[in-house]
Design an enzyme around this catalytic site. Structure first.
Site, PDB file in Angstrom:
ATOM      1  CE  LYS A   1     -23.032 -68.357  52.234  1.00 55.09           C
ATOM      2  NZ  LYS A   1     -23.283 -69.367  51.228  1.00 55.09           N
ATOM      3  N   GLY A   2     -20.971 -61.795  51.396  1.00 61.32           N
ATOM      4  CA  GLY A   2     -20.013 -61.084  50.654  1.00 61.32           C
ATOM      5  C   GLY A   2     -19.199 -60.217  51.238  1.00 61.32           C
TER       6      GLY A   2
ATOM      7  CG  ASP B   1     -26.894 -54.122  41.778  1.00 53.15           C
ATOM      8  OD1 ASP B   1     -27.440 -53.435  40.817  1.00 53.15           O
ATOM      9  OD2 ASP B   1     -27.097 -55.324  41.461  1.00 53.15           O
TER      10      ASP B   1
ATOM     11  CE  LYS C   1     -23.327 -54.465  40.146  1.00 55.80           C
ATOM     12  NZ  LYS C   1     -23.773 -55.576  39.462  1.00 55.80           N
TER      13      LYS C   1
ATOM     14  CG  PHE D   1     -22.621 -60.141  37.994  1.00 54.28           C
ATOM     15  CD1 PHE D   1     -23.913 -59.963  38.989  1.00 54.28           C
ATOM     16  CD2 PHE D   1     -21.800 -61.559  38.163  1.00 54.28           C
ATOM     17  CE1 PHE D   1     -24.224 -60.788  39.840  1.00 54.28           C
ATOM     18  CE2 PHE D   1     -22.208 -62.131  39.325  1.00 54.28           C
ATOM     19  CZ  PHE D   1     -23.226 -61.809  40.335  1.00 54.28           C
TER      20      PHE D   1
ATOM     21  CG  ASP E   1     -21.993 -65.100  45.307  1.00 57.81           C
ATOM     22  OD1 ASP E   1     -22.233 -64.449  45.526  1.00 57.81           O
ATOM     23  OD2 ASP E   1     -22.683 -66.412  45.059  1.00 57.81           O
TER      24      ASP E   1
ATOM     25  NE  ARG F   1     -19.736 -66.462  48.594  1.00 55.65           N
ATOM     26  CZ  ARG F   1     -20.859 -65.490  48.626  1.00 55.65           C
ATOM     27  NH1 ARG F   1     -20.628 -64.332  48.512  1.00 55.65           N
ATOM     28  NH2 ARG F   1     -21.940 -66.067  48.568  1.00 55.65           N
TER      29      ARG F   1
END
Ligand code: IMP
Ligand code: MG
Length: 178
Positions: A42-43, A102, A130, A151, A158, A164
């Protein structure tokens, strides 16, 4: 949400300016081509929506949902497909739109999966990256921001399904997840 937030890492106006810049590059690179944007749920919803609006190209949009994180803050390395594409991408120009890279595990897996479907081209656009991502040999054509190894939340990202909808990227106060 104020007390959960540690600091704002990338304010809304900087995010928007960067996505607009990426859209201009994509407009140039795909001029005259039929482009399919593949958002990773969903990001990627926020970056997908903004990017698509800044593009002058007519594009199609499709979505995949994969899961690599549980409710925690570490990648499990196990990728599960929760929702596959509706579109047959064989012979199509495909641009994967991601929120963040990430470990790169999710994208590495996704690239292999989509490559096997024979697209005409396959590239990646990620809003954030990252430092750990450099350990995995993934060629990311469009990157918004390289960020420190913290983070982050907001702009689609989220922590346990919250935050979000923040229009900026922020870091979470340690008391929230410790
Ligand atoms: P990777 O497989 O380690 O590259 O992680 C990919 C996915 O993990 C991203 O698409 C995000 O959904 C999630 N993720 C990675 N880092 C963060 C973060 O800092 N905040 C929130 N979600 C993250
Ligand atoms: Mg994601």
């Amino acid at each position: 949400m104020g007390q959960d937030l540690e600091k704002v890492l990338i304010p809304e106006d900087e995010l928007q300016a960067k996505i607009k810049e990426l859209a201009a590059r994509i407009d140039q690179d795909y001029a005259g081509k039929d482009l399919l944007l593949v958002g990773v749920l969903k990001g990627a919803v926020m970056v997908m929506a903004d990017l698509a609006k800044y593009l002058h190209l007519g594009v199609q949009m499709d979505w995949m949902a994969v899961s690599s994180y549980g409710a925690g803050t570490k990648s499990s390395g196990v990728v599960r497909v929760l929702k596959d594409l509706d579109t047959d991408i064989m012979g199509r120009h495909v641009l994967i739109v991601e929120d963040i890279i990430d470990s790169g595990l999710t994208l590495h897996w996704l690239l292999e999966n989509l490559k096997s479907r024979d697209p005409a081209s396959l590239e990646i656009c990620a809003a954030l990256r990252k430092p750990d991502a450099v350990k995995v040999p993934i060629d990311v054509k469009y990157v918004g921001f390289d960020i420190p190894n913290e983070f982050v939340i907001g702009y689609g990202l989220d922590y346990a399904e919250r935050y979000r909808n923040l229009p900026f990227i922020g870091t979470l106060a340690p008391h929230v997840y410790k």
